[in-house]
Write a protein that holds these residues in place. Structure first.
Motif, mmCIF file in Angstrom:
data_model
loop_
_atom_site.group_PDB
_atom_site.id
_atom_site.type_symbol
_atom_site.label_atom_id
_atom_site.label_comp_id
_atom_site.label_asym_id
_atom_site.label_seq_id
_atom_site.Cartn_x
_atom_site.Cartn_y
_atom_site.Cartn_z
ATOM 1 N N GLY A 144 50.056 -47.856 120.778
ATOM 2 C CA GLY A 144 48.623 -47.776 121.012
ATOM 3 C C GLY A 144 47.859 -47.233 119.830
ATOM 4 O O GLY A 144 46.786 -46.650 119.986
ATOM 5 N N PHE A 145 48.398 -47.430 118.614
ATOM 6 C CA PHE A 145 47.753 -46.938 117.395
ATOM 7 C C PHE A 145 46.999 -48.070 116.699
ATOM 8 O O PHE A 145 47.376 -49.236 116.797
ATOM 9 C CB PHE A 145 48.780 -46.360 116.416
ATOM 10 N N ALA A 146 45.947 -47.713 115.988
ATOM 11 C CA ALA A 146 45.173 -48.696 115.233
ATOM 12 C C ALA A 146 45.406 -48.585 113.734
ATOM 13 O O ALA A 146 44.883 -49.389 112.965
ATOM 14 C CB ALA A 146 43.680 -48.533 115.529
ATOM 15 N N HIS A 147 46.193 -47.595 113.280
ATOM 16 C CA HIS A 147 46.450 -47.384 111.856
ATOM 17 C C HIS A 147 47.897 -46.949 111.659
ATOM 18 O O HIS A 147 48.432 -46.182 112.453
ATOM 19 C CB HIS A 147 45.532 -46.304 111.274
ATOM 20 N N LEU A 148 48.519 -47.441 110.589
ATOM 21 C CA LEU A 148 49.864 -47.014 110.223
ATOM 22 C C LEU A 148 49.883 -46.658 108.741
ATOM 23 O O LEU A 148 49.519 -47.492 107.894
ATOM 24 C CB LEU A 148 50.889 -48.134 110.468
ATOM 25 N N PRO A 149 50.292 -45.436 108.374
ATOM 26 C CA PRO A 149 50.494 -45.129 106.954
ATOM 27 C C PRO A 149 51.624 -45.980 106.374
ATOM 28 O O PRO A 149 52.623 -46.254 107.053
ATOM 29 C CB PRO A 149 50.884 -43.648 106.968
ATOM 30 N N VAL A 150 51.440 -46.431 105.137
ATOM 31 C CA VAL A 150 52.449 -47.233 104.443
ATOM 32 C C VAL A 150 53.142 -46.337 103.416
ATOM 33 O O VAL A 150 52.473 -45.716 102.576
ATOM 34 C CB VAL A 150 51.799 -48.448 103.749
ATOM 35 N N MET A 151 54.470 -46.265 103.513
ATOM 36 C CA MET A 151 55.239 -45.322 102.714
ATOM 37 C C MET A 151 56.070 -46.031 101.652
ATOM 38 O O MET A 151 56.576 -47.139 101.884
ATOM 39 C CB MET A 151 56.160 -44.497 103.614
ATOM 40 N N ARG A 155 56.319 -41.264 99.818
ATOM 41 C CA ARG A 155 54.898 -41.000 99.553
ATOM 42 C C ARG A 155 54.045 -42.038 100.262
ATOM 43 O O ARG A 155 54.417 -43.210 100.367
ATOM 44 C CB ARG A 155 54.601 -41.027 98.056
ATOM 45 N N CYS A 156 52.869 -41.604 100.741
ATOM 46 C CA CYS A 156 51.939 -42.527 101.398
ATOM 47 C C CYS A 156 51.133 -43.256 100.326
ATOM 48 O O CYS A 156 50.441 -42.623 99.524
ATOM 49 C CB CYS A 156 51.006 -41.762 102.332
ATOM 50 N N VAL A 157 51.233 -44.599 100.317
ATOM 51 C CA VAL A 157 50.559 -45.392 99.287
ATOM 52 C C VAL A 157 49.434 -46.247 99.848
ATOM 53 O O VAL A 157 48.681 -46.861 99.095
ATOM 54 C CB VAL A 157 51.572 -46.296 98.560
ATOM 55 N N GLY A 158 49.293 -46.302 101.166
ATOM 56 C CA GLY A 158 48.248 -47.127 101.753
ATOM 57 C C GLY A 158 48.217 -46.963 103.261
ATOM 58 O O GLY A 158 48.988 -46.214 103.844
ATOM 59 N N VAL A 159 47.308 -47.695 103.892
ATOM 60 C CA VAL A 159 47.161 -47.661 105.346
ATOM 61 C C VAL A 159 46.978 -49.091 105.850
ATOM 62 O O VAL A 159 46.180 -49.854 105.279
ATOM 63 C CB VAL A 159 45.954 -46.802 105.776
ATOM 64 N N VAL A 160 47.710 -49.461 106.879
ATOM 65 C CA VAL A 160 47.518 -50.749 107.554
ATOM 66 C C VAL A 160 46.549 -50.533 108.708
ATOM 67 O O VAL A 160 46.740 -49.630 109.536
ATOM 68 C CB VAL A 160 48.850 -51.306 108.094
ATOM 69 N N HIS A 161 45.507 -51.363 108.767
ATOM 70 C CA HIS A 161 44.499 -51.269 109.811
ATOM 71 C C HIS A 161 44.685 -52.403 110.815
ATOM 72 O O HIS A 161 44.916 -53.554 110.437
ATOM 73 C CB HIS A 161 43.087 -51.358 109.212
ATOM 74 N N VAL A 209 37.451 -47.660 102.099
ATOM 75 C CA VAL A 209 37.022 -48.673 103.061
ATOM 76 C C VAL A 209 37.867 -48.499 104.306
ATOM 77 O O VAL A 209 39.077 -48.720 104.273
ATOM 78 C CB VAL A 209 37.189 -50.100 102.498
ATOM 79 N N GLY A 210 37.252 -48.103 105.400
ATOM 80 C CA GLY A 210 38.009 -47.905 106.623
ATOM 81 C C GLY A 210 37.459 -46.759 107.431
ATOM 82 O O GLY A 210 36.421 -46.175 107.104
ATOM 83 N N ASP A 211 38.178 -46.434 108.494
ATOM 84 C CA ASP A 211 37.710 -45.391 109.409
ATOM 85 C C ASP A 211 38.811 -44.384 109.699
ATOM 86 O O ASP A 211 38.851 -43.782 110.769
ATOM 87 C CB ASP A 211 37.227 -46.015 110.723
ATOM 88 N N ALA A 212 39.721 -44.184 108.725
ATOM 89 C CA ALA A 212 40.824 -43.245 108.928
ATOM 90 C C ALA A 212 41.257 -42.659 107.603
ATOM 91 O O ALA A 212 41.178 -43.309 106.558
ATOM 92 C CB ALA A 212 42.008 -43.951 109.584
ATOM 93 N N VAL A 213 41.687 -41.392 107.660
ATOM 94 C CA VAL A 213 42.280 -40.741 106.490
ATOM 95 C C VAL A 213 43.640 -40.188 106.880
ATOM 96 O O VAL A 213 43.872 -39.804 108.027
ATOM 97 C CB VAL A 213 41.388 -39.607 105.938
ATOM 98 N N VAL A 214 44.546 -40.162 105.933
ATOM 99 C CA VAL A 214 45.866 -39.589 106.137
ATOM 100 C C VAL A 214 45.795 -38.110 105.789
ATOM 101 O O VAL A 214 45.269 -37.726 104.745
ATOM 102 C CB VAL A 214 46.915 -40.294 105.249
ATOM 103 N N VAL A 215 46.318 -37.267 106.663
ATOM 104 C CA VAL A 215 46.286 -35.825 106.468
ATOM 105 C C VAL A 215 47.645 -35.379 105.933
ATOM 106 O O VAL A 215 48.691 -35.725 106.495
ATOM 107 C CB VAL A 215 45.966 -35.082 107.773
#
Length: 399
Positions: A144-151, A155-161, A209-215
Protein backbone atom coordinates in the motif's frame (compact mmCIF):
# COMPACT_ATOMS: atom_id res chain seq x y z
CA UNK A 1 -29.03 31.03 24.95
CA UNK A 2 -30.08 30.17 28.47
CA UNK A 3 -27.40 31.40 30.89
CA UNK A 4 -27.91 28.48 33.30
CA UNK A 5 -25.36 25.89 34.31
CA UNK A 6 -23.74 23.27 32.10
CA UNK A 7 -24.72 19.71 32.99
CA UNK A 8 -22.28 16.88 32.26
CA UNK A 9 -23.49 13.27 32.24
CA UNK A 10 -20.64 11.12 33.56
CA UNK A 11 -20.17 7.36 33.53
CA UNK A 12 -17.08 5.17 33.71
CA UNK A 13 -15.92 5.80 30.10
CA UNK A 14 -12.92 7.87 28.98
CA UNK A 15 -15.20 9.83 26.66
CA UNK A 16 -17.18 11.18 29.60
CA UNK A 17 -13.94 12.46 31.14
CA UNK A 18 -13.16 14.29 27.89
CA UNK A 19 -16.72 15.59 27.91
CA UNK A 20 -16.11 17.03 31.39
CA UNK A 21 -12.84 18.64 30.24
CA UNK A 22 -14.63 20.24 27.31
CA UNK A 23 -17.50 21.41 29.51
CA UNK A 24 -15.10 23.04 31.99
CA UNK A 25 -13.36 24.88 29.15
CA UNK A 26 -16.67 26.11 27.73
CA UNK A 27 -17.90 27.00 31.21
CA UNK A 28 -14.89 29.27 31.68
CA UNK A 29 -15.73 31.02 28.40
CA UNK A 30 -19.39 31.43 29.33
CA UNK A 31 -18.73 32.15 33.01
CA UNK A 32 -21.20 29.35 33.72
CA UNK A 33 -21.12 26.74 36.48
CA UNK A 34 -20.43 23.12 35.49
CA UNK A 35 -22.36 20.40 37.30
CA UNK A 36 -21.34 16.73 36.82
CA UNK A 37 -24.21 14.24 37.05
CA UNK A 38 -23.38 10.54 37.35
CA UNK A 39 -25.55 8.45 35.05
CA UNK A 40 -25.45 4.67 35.25
CA UNK A 41 -28.89 3.56 34.04
CA UNK A 42 -32.42 4.49 33.02
CA UNK A 43 -33.31 5.67 36.53
CA UNK A 44 -30.47 8.19 36.48
CA UNK A 45 -31.55 9.41 33.04
CA UNK A 46 -35.05 10.02 34.37
CA UNK A 47 -33.52 12.22 37.06
CA UNK A 48 -31.21 13.98 34.59
CA UNK A 49 -33.81 15.11 32.05
CA UNK A 50 -35.81 17.42 34.37
CA UNK A 51 -32.54 19.17 35.30
CA UNK A 52 -32.04 20.12 31.64
CA UNK A 53 -34.99 22.54 31.82
CA UNK A 54 -32.87 25.16 33.57
CA UNK A 55 -29.54 24.30 31.92
CA UNK A 56 -27.66 26.13 29.18
CA UNK A 57 -26.23 22.89 27.82
CA UNK A 58 -26.22 19.16 28.50
CA UNK A 59 -22.88 17.51 27.67
CA UNK A 60 -22.43 13.82 26.89
CA UNK A 61 -19.38 11.78 25.95
CA UNK A 62 -19.78 9.87 22.70
CA UNK A 63 -19.60 6.14 23.31
CA UNK A 64 -17.11 4.12 21.21
CA UNK A 65 -19.68 1.60 19.95
CA UNK A 66 -20.70 1.86 16.31
CA UNK A 67 -24.39 2.39 17.09
CA UNK A 68 -23.98 5.08 19.73
CA UNK A 69 -27.46 6.48 19.15
CA UNK A 70 -29.06 3.31 20.39
CA UNK A 71 -27.37 3.62 23.76
CA UNK A 72 -28.51 5.16 27.02
CA UNK A 73 -28.38 7.99 28.03
CA UNK A 74 -27.57 9.50 24.62
CA UNK A 75 -30.67 8.33 22.79
CA UNK A 76 -33.06 9.53 25.51
CA UNK A 77 -31.30 12.88 25.89
CA UNK A 78 -31.30 13.62 22.17
CA UNK A 79 -35.05 13.01 22.11
CA UNK A 80 -36.20 14.49 25.40
CA UNK A 81 -33.72 17.05 26.76
CA UNK A 82 -35.03 20.58 27.28
CA UNK A 83 -31.74 22.26 26.33
CA UNK A 84 -29.18 21.77 23.54
CA UNK A 85 -27.17 18.55 23.87
CA UNK A 86 -23.43 18.50 23.12
CA UNK A 87 -21.95 15.13 22.15
CA UNK A 88 -18.17 15.19 22.67
CA UNK A 89 -15.86 12.69 20.89
CA UNK A 90 -12.96 10.97 22.60
CA UNK A 91 -10.48 13.78 21.75
CA UNK A 92 -8.38 15.72 24.31
CA UNK A 93 -9.44 19.29 25.01
CA UNK A 94 -7.04 21.69 23.17
CA UNK A 95 -6.13 23.70 26.26
CA UNK A 96 -5.07 20.49 27.99
CA UNK A 97 -2.73 19.46 25.17
CA UNK A 98 -1.04 22.69 24.09
CA UNK A 99 -2.72 22.62 20.69
CA UNK A 100 -1.74 25.25 18.16
CA UNK A 101 -4.52 27.73 17.44
CA UNK A 102 -4.96 30.48 14.90
CA UNK A 103 -6.65 28.66 12.04
CA UNK A 104 -4.99 26.77 9.18
CA UNK A 105 -1.86 28.96 9.20
CA UNK A 106 -1.38 28.25 12.90
CA UNK A 107 -1.67 24.49 12.38
CA UNK A 108 0.78 24.59 9.47
CA UNK A 109 3.26 26.71 11.41
CA UNK A 110 3.09 24.30 14.31
CA UNK A 111 3.64 21.31 12.04
CA UNK A 112 6.49 23.04 10.18
CA UNK A 113 8.62 23.32 13.33
CA UNK A 114 8.27 19.68 14.33
CA UNK A 115 11.25 17.39 13.62
CA UNK A 116 10.87 15.11 10.64
CA UNK A 117 11.39 12.01 12.80
CA UNK A 118 8.07 12.68 14.58
CA UNK A 119 6.06 12.83 11.37
CA UNK A 120 7.76 10.43 8.95
CA UNK A 121 6.71 6.89 8.11
CA UNK A 122 9.21 4.46 9.63
CA UNK A 123 7.89 1.39 7.82
CA UNK A 124 9.88 1.71 4.57
CA UNK A 125 10.45 -0.75 1.72
CA UNK A 126 13.18 -0.28 -0.89
CA UNK A 127 14.35 -1.91 -4.11
CA UNK A 128 17.68 -2.35 -5.82
CA UNK A 129 18.17 -0.35 -9.02
CA UNK A 130 18.45 -3.59 -11.01
CA UNK A 131 15.00 -4.79 -9.88
CA UNK A 132 12.42 -5.11 -12.65
CA UNK A 133 9.44 -2.77 -12.58
CA UNK A 134 6.92 -5.60 -12.21
CA UNK A 135 8.49 -6.65 -8.90
CA UNK A 136 8.53 -3.04 -7.66
CA UNK A 137 4.90 -2.65 -8.68
CA UNK A 138 3.87 -5.78 -6.78
CA UNK A 139 5.68 -4.53 -3.68
CA UNK A 140 3.81 -1.23 -3.85
CA UNK A 141 0.46 -2.95 -4.25
CA UNK A 142 1.17 -5.42 -1.48
CA UNK A 143 2.32 -2.82 1.03
CA UNK A 144 0.00 0.00 0.00
CA UNK A 145 2.95 2.33 -0.60
CA UNK A 146 3.20 5.01 -3.29
CA UNK A 147 7.01 5.45 -3.13
CA UNK A 148 10.00 3.10 -2.99
CA UNK A 149 13.60 4.23 -2.33
CA UNK A 150 16.01 2.89 -4.96
CA UNK A 151 19.24 1.52 -3.50
CA UNK A 152 22.73 0.94 -4.95
CA UNK A 153 25.47 -0.51 -2.75
CA UNK A 154 23.62 0.47 0.41
CA UNK A 155 22.99 4.08 -0.64
CA UNK A 156 19.70 5.65 -1.73
CA UNK A 157 20.12 6.96 -5.29
CA UNK A 158 16.52 7.68 -6.28
CA UNK A 159 12.83 7.18 -5.62
CA UNK A 160 10.23 5.27 -7.66
CA UNK A 161 6.84 6.99 -7.68
CA UNK A 162 3.57 5.15 -8.15
CA UNK A 163 2.36 7.84 -10.55
CA UNK A 164 5.33 7.23 -12.87
CA UNK A 165 4.55 3.52 -13.04
CA UNK A 166 0.90 4.19 -13.85
CA UNK A 167 1.54 6.73 -16.59
CA UNK A 168 4.26 4.69 -18.32
CA UNK A 169 2.58 1.30 -18.15
CA UNK A 170 1.36 1.29 -21.77
CA UNK A 171 4.73 2.28 -23.19
CA UNK A 172 6.46 -0.55 -21.34
CA UNK A 173 4.19 -3.12 -22.95
CA UNK A 174 5.67 -2.13 -26.32
CA UNK A 175 9.28 -2.69 -25.24
CA UNK A 176 11.31 -5.74 -26.05
CA UNK A 177 12.63 -6.10 -22.49
CA UNK A 178 11.10 -5.58 -19.09
CA UNK A 179 12.04 -2.15 -17.74
CA UNK A 180 14.11 -1.88 -14.61
CA UNK A 181 13.65 0.38 -11.63
CA UNK A 182 16.72 2.31 -12.74
CA UNK A 183 14.84 3.29 -15.91
CA UNK A 184 12.07 5.09 -14.04
CA UNK A 185 13.52 6.24 -10.71
CA UNK A 186 13.70 9.96 -10.08
CA UNK A 187 17.33 10.81 -9.35
CA UNK A 188 18.93 11.97 -7.19
CA UNK A 189 16.71 11.09 -4.27
CA UNK A 190 15.73 14.11 -2.17
CA UNK A 191 17.03 13.27 1.32
CA UNK A 192 16.78 15.01 4.67
CA UNK A 193 18.25 14.21 8.07
CA UNK A 194 15.78 12.90 10.64
CA UNK A 195 16.45 15.81 13.03
CA UNK A 196 15.62 18.55 10.51
CA UNK A 197 12.28 20.30 10.81
CA UNK A 198 9.38 19.73 8.46
CA UNK A 199 9.92 23.28 7.18
CA UNK A 200 13.51 22.45 6.20
CA UNK A 201 12.31 19.21 4.59
CA UNK A 202 9.84 21.24 2.53
CA UNK A 203 12.69 23.45 1.32
CA UNK A 204 14.59 20.34 0.21
CA UNK A 205 11.49 19.03 -1.55
CA UNK A 206 10.94 22.30 -3.39
CA UNK A 207 14.06 21.76 -5.47
CA UNK A 208 13.01 18.24 -6.50
CA UNK A 209 10.10 16.84 -8.49
CA UNK A 210 7.69 14.82 -6.40
CA UNK A 211 5.86 14.67 -3.11
CA UNK A 212 8.22 12.60 -0.95
CA UNK A 213 11.64 12.83 0.67
CA UNK A 214 13.82 10.05 2.01
CA UNK A 215 14.76 10.48 5.67
CA UNK A 216 18.27 9.42 6.62
CA UNK A 217 20.43 9.02 9.70
CA UNK A 218 23.84 9.74 8.19
CA UNK A 219 23.55 7.51 5.08
CA UNK A 220 21.13 4.97 6.52
CA UNK A 221 17.52 5.18 5.31
CA UNK A 222 15.28 5.42 8.40
CA UNK A 223 12.01 6.69 6.96
CA UNK A 224 10.01 8.46 4.27
CA UNK A 225 8.18 11.76 4.56
CA UNK A 226 5.31 12.05 2.07
CA UNK A 227 2.40 14.38 1.49
CA UNK A 228 0.20 11.67 2.99
CA UNK A 229 2.27 11.71 6.19
CA UNK A 230 1.86 15.48 6.52
CA UNK A 231 -1.88 15.20 5.93
CA UNK A 232 -2.13 12.48 8.58
CA UNK A 233 -0.15 14.64 11.02
CA UNK A 234 -2.55 17.53 10.51
CA UNK A 235 -5.53 15.24 11.12
CA UNK A 236 -3.98 14.16 14.43
CA UNK A 237 -3.82 17.77 15.64
CA UNK A 238 -6.26 18.44 18.50
CA UNK A 239 -9.25 20.55 17.51
CA UNK A 240 -8.28 24.25 17.77
CA UNK A 241 -10.38 26.02 20.39
CA UNK A 242 -10.40 29.27 18.41
CA UNK A 243 -11.93 27.72 15.30
CA UNK A 244 -15.39 28.78 14.11
CA UNK A 245 -18.66 27.22 15.12
CA UNK A 246 -20.10 25.43 12.08
CA UNK A 247 -23.89 25.42 11.77
CA UNK A 248 -25.70 23.11 9.35
CA UNK A 249 -28.58 24.94 7.65
CA UNK A 250 -31.21 23.07 5.63
CA UNK A 251 -34.28 25.30 5.84
CA UNK A 252 -35.96 23.34 8.65
CA UNK A 253 -37.22 24.86 11.90
CA UNK A 254 -34.56 22.90 13.75
CA UNK A 255 -31.74 24.34 11.67
CA UNK A 256 -33.13 27.87 12.06
CA UNK A 257 -33.08 27.42 15.82
CA UNK A 258 -29.56 25.96 15.54
CA UNK A 259 -28.38 29.06 13.67
CA UNK A 260 -29.94 31.47 16.19
CA UNK A 261 -28.50 29.49 19.11
CA UNK A 262 -25.12 29.14 17.40
CA UNK A 263 -24.82 32.89 16.79
CA UNK A 264 -25.54 33.66 20.44
CA UNK A 265 -23.25 30.91 21.73
CA UNK A 266 -20.40 31.94 19.42
CA UNK A 267 -20.81 35.57 20.46
CA UNK A 268 -20.59 34.68 24.14
CA UNK A 269 -17.52 32.47 23.65
CA UNK A 270 -15.62 34.85 21.34
CA UNK A 271 -15.89 32.78 18.16
CA UNK A 272 -17.19 33.25 14.65
CA UNK A 273 -19.85 31.23 12.83
CA UNK A 274 -19.68 29.39 9.53
CA UNK A 275 -23.23 28.72 8.32
CA UNK A 276 -23.25 26.02 5.70
CA UNK A 277 -25.79 24.32 3.45
CA UNK A 278 -24.82 21.07 1.72
CA UNK A 279 -25.81 20.40 -1.89
CA UNK A 280 -25.33 17.07 -3.61
CA UNK A 281 -22.64 17.11 -6.29
CA UNK A 282 -25.24 15.64 -8.67
CA UNK A 283 -28.96 15.72 -7.79
CA UNK A 284 -30.57 12.30 -7.99
CA UNK A 285 -32.21 11.90 -11.43
CA UNK A 286 -35.74 10.61 -11.88
CA UNK A 287 -34.33 7.66 -13.84
CA UNK A 288 -30.99 6.09 -12.97
CA UNK A 289 -29.91 5.94 -16.61
CA UNK A 290 -30.35 9.69 -17.13
CA UNK A 291 -27.76 12.14 -15.77
CA UNK A 292 -29.00 15.28 -14.06
CA UNK A 293 -28.99 18.22 -16.52
CA UNK A 294 -26.57 21.08 -15.89
CA UNK A 295 -29.48 23.45 -15.33
CA UNK A 296 -30.68 21.28 -12.45
CA UNK A 297 -27.24 21.42 -10.83
CA UNK A 298 -27.20 25.21 -11.05
CA UNK A 299 -30.75 25.39 -9.71
CA UNK A 300 -29.86 23.20 -6.72
CA UNK A 301 -26.86 25.37 -5.83
CA UNK A 302 -29.00 28.49 -6.10
CA UNK A 303 -31.66 26.97 -3.86
CA UNK A 304 -29.11 26.20 -1.14
CA UNK A 305 -27.74 29.75 -1.34
CA UNK A 306 -31.28 31.07 -0.97
CA UNK A 307 -31.84 28.83 2.09
CA UNK A 308 -28.70 30.26 3.70
CA UNK A 309 -29.61 33.86 2.93
CA UNK A 310 -33.14 33.38 4.26
CA UNK A 311 -31.94 31.73 7.46
CA UNK A 312 -29.38 34.46 8.14
CA UNK A 313 -32.01 37.11 7.42
CA UNK A 314 -34.38 35.56 9.95
CA UNK A 315 -31.74 35.14 12.67
CA UNK A 316 -31.50 37.60 15.53
CA UNK A 317 -29.26 40.64 14.86
CA UNK A 318 -25.79 39.83 16.12
CA UNK A 319 -22.28 41.26 16.07
CA UNK A 320 -20.85 37.74 15.80
CA UNK A 321 -18.64 37.38 12.69
CA UNK A 322 -20.56 35.20 10.23
CA UNK A 323 -19.53 33.53 7.00
CA UNK A 324 -21.79 31.40 4.83
CA UNK A 325 -20.94 28.74 2.27
CA UNK A 326 -22.68 26.24 0.03
CA UNK A 327 -20.59 23.06 -0.02
CA UNK A 328 -21.04 19.93 -2.10
CA UNK A 329 -21.17 16.24 -1.28
CA UNK A 330 -23.15 13.83 0.87
CA UNK A 331 -24.44 15.94 3.78
CA UNK A 332 -23.14 13.87 6.72
CA UNK A 333 -19.54 13.33 5.58
CA UNK A 334 -19.37 16.84 4.11
CA UNK A 335 -20.40 18.52 7.36
CA UNK A 336 -17.96 16.34 9.31
CA UNK A 337 -15.13 17.31 6.96
CA UNK A 338 -16.05 21.00 7.17
CA UNK A 339 -16.13 20.86 10.97
CA UNK A 340 -13.10 18.60 11.50
CA UNK A 341 -11.08 21.51 12.95
CA UNK A 342 -14.01 23.59 14.18
CA UNK A 343 -14.89 24.50 17.75
CA UNK A 344 -18.16 22.63 17.28
CA UNK A 345 -20.90 21.63 14.85
CA UNK A 346 -24.48 22.73 15.58
CA UNK A 347 -27.34 20.80 14.00
CA UNK A 348 -31.11 20.80 14.41
CA UNK A 349 -33.41 17.82 14.85
CA UNK A 350 -36.25 17.07 12.42
CA UNK A 351 -38.98 16.04 14.83
CA UNK A 352 -40.01 13.52 17.45
CA UNK A 353 -39.20 10.37 15.53
CA UNK A 354 -39.35 6.92 17.02
CA UNK A 355 -35.62 6.35 16.55
CA UNK A 356 -32.61 8.67 16.82
CA UNK A 357 -31.99 8.42 13.07
CA UNK A 358 -35.51 9.53 12.20
CA UNK A 359 -35.35 12.17 14.93
CA UNK A 360 -32.15 13.75 13.66
CA UNK A 361 -32.21 12.86 9.98
CA UNK A 362 -29.57 10.61 8.43
CA UNK A 363 -27.03 13.42 7.92
CA UNK A 364 -27.24 14.69 11.49
CA UNK A 365 -27.16 11.15 12.89
CA UNK A 366 -23.99 10.54 10.85
CA UNK A 367 -22.41 13.65 12.37
CA UNK A 368 -23.25 12.61 15.93
CA UNK A 369 -21.59 9.26 15.29
CA UNK A 370 -18.53 10.40 13.35
CA UNK A 371 -17.63 14.10 13.82
CA UNK A 372 -14.18 14.86 15.25
CA UNK A 373 -15.45 17.94 17.06
CA UNK A 374 -18.25 18.30 19.62
CA UNK A 375 -21.71 18.14 17.99
CA UNK A 376 -24.42 20.30 19.57
CA UNK A 377 -27.89 18.93 18.80
CA UNK A 378 -31.07 20.98 19.16
CA UNK A 379 -33.68 18.55 20.57
CA UNK A 380 -37.21 18.68 19.10
CA UNK A 381 -38.77 20.28 22.20
CA UNK A 382 -36.76 23.45 21.54
CA UNK A 383 -38.32 24.03 18.13
CA UNK A 384 -41.89 24.11 19.49
CA UNK A 385 -43.71 27.43 19.60
CA UNK A 386 -43.41 27.82 23.35
CA UNK A 387 -39.69 27.11 23.33
CA UNK A 388 -39.11 29.49 20.45
CA UNK A 389 -40.89 32.25 22.39
CA UNK A 390 -38.77 31.44 25.46
CA UNK A 391 -35.58 31.87 23.41
CA UNK A 392 -36.75 35.18 22.03
CA UNK A 393 -37.57 36.38 25.55
CA UNK A 394 -34.23 35.16 26.87
CA UNK A 395 -32.46 37.00 24.05
CA UNK A 396 -34.28 40.21 24.92
CA UNK A 397 -33.36 39.88 28.60
CA UNK A 398 -29.70 39.15 27.88
CA UNK A 399 -29.37 41.85 25.23
Amino acid sequence: MNNGRILVALDRSSTSRHALQWAVTEGDRLEAAVEPIYVEGETDVEALLPLSRDAALLVLGRLPEADVLGSSPMSRCLRQASCPVAVVPDVPVPEQTGAVTGGPQGWLDGLAERPVREVMSTDVLGVDSATDVDTAWRMMLGAGFAHLPVMEQGRCVGVVHEADLLWRMYGWSQRGRAPLVADVARKPAPTVAKDLTVREAAEALRGSVGDAVVVTDEEEVVGMLTAHDLHAALLRQPVPSEGPLVVGVDGSAGSQYALTWGLRYAGQTGRGVLASSVSLLAPRPAFRTLPAPREELASAAGAHKEVLDTALGQAEPSETPVRSAVVYGRPGPTLCALAAHAAGLVIGSHGAGASPDSLLGSASAYCVRNARCPVIVIPPALTSGSSARHVAGSAARDG
